[in-house]
Write a protein that holds these residues in place. Structure first.
Motif, short mmCIF file in Angstrom:
data_model
loop_
_atom_site.label_atom_id
_atom_site.label_comp_id
_atom_site.label_asym_id
_atom_site.label_seq_id
_atom_site.Cartn_x
_atom_site.Cartn_y
_atom_site.Cartn_z
N GLU A 39 -4.08 -25.97 -6.56
CA GLU A 39 -3.37 -25.67 -5.12
C GLU A 39 -3.87 -24.01 -5.56
N PHE A 40 -3.19 -23.16 -3.97
CA PHE A 40 -3.20 -21.66 -4.04
C PHE A 40 -1.82 -21.48 -3.94
N VAL A 41 -1.42 -20.01 -4.66
CA VAL A 41 -0.14 -19.83 -4.51
C VAL A 41 -0.08 -18.66 -4.01
N ILE A 42 0.64 -18.11 -2.43
CA ILE A 42 0.20 -16.90 -1.94
C ILE A 42 1.57 -16.74 -2.12
N ASP A 43 2.35 -15.01 -2.75
CA ASP A 43 3.30 -14.61 -2.21
C ASP A 43 3.11 -13.15 -1.30
N PHE A 44 4.66 -13.54 -0.32
CA PHE A 44 4.18 -12.21 0.11
C PHE A 44 5.54 -11.48 -0.60
N VAL A 45 4.88 -9.84 -0.28
CA VAL A 45 6.06 -8.80 -0.75
C VAL A 45 6.61 -7.52 -0.05
#
Length: 106
Positions: A39-45
């Protein structure tokens, strides 16, 4: 039966709902991307000037195949935007030192 073979396959439709809270969106000026084999995990901050601490506002988890499709779709949309409005300027910014907890792997 012969007539059905010559007809293009019917496309099914997906009904997608968008509630008010999600429709408002979340502003992000930083994306942190990690990946594992599955999986790819994209965290938006959202980082604000002068404030040394920020929180992840949203996290999206994608399969590698969906991540690649997302990359292609985003690239296509950026090209269309630039064709209509001109080149998006990419200003150099100094690296932001991130203290983002331990590095994990799923």
């Amino acid at each position: 039966m012969a007539d059905q073979k010559n007809q293009p396959p019917k496309q099914s439709q997906i009904n997608i709902e968008l509630d008010e809270a999600v429709a408002q969106g979340i502003y992000s000026n930083l994306a942190i991307i990690n990946h594992s084999v599955s999986e790819f995990v994209i965290d938006f901050v959202t980082i604000m000037p002068g404030i040394p601490k920020s929180k992840v506002k949203s996290r999206i988890i994608l399969t590698p195949q969906h991540a690649k499709r997302f990359l292609k779709a985003l690239n296509d949309n950026v090209k269309r935007f630039e064709n209509a409005h001109g080149e998006i300027k990419d200003y150099e910014q100094p690296p932001i030192p991130l203290n983002f907890g331990p590095t994990g792997e799923a």
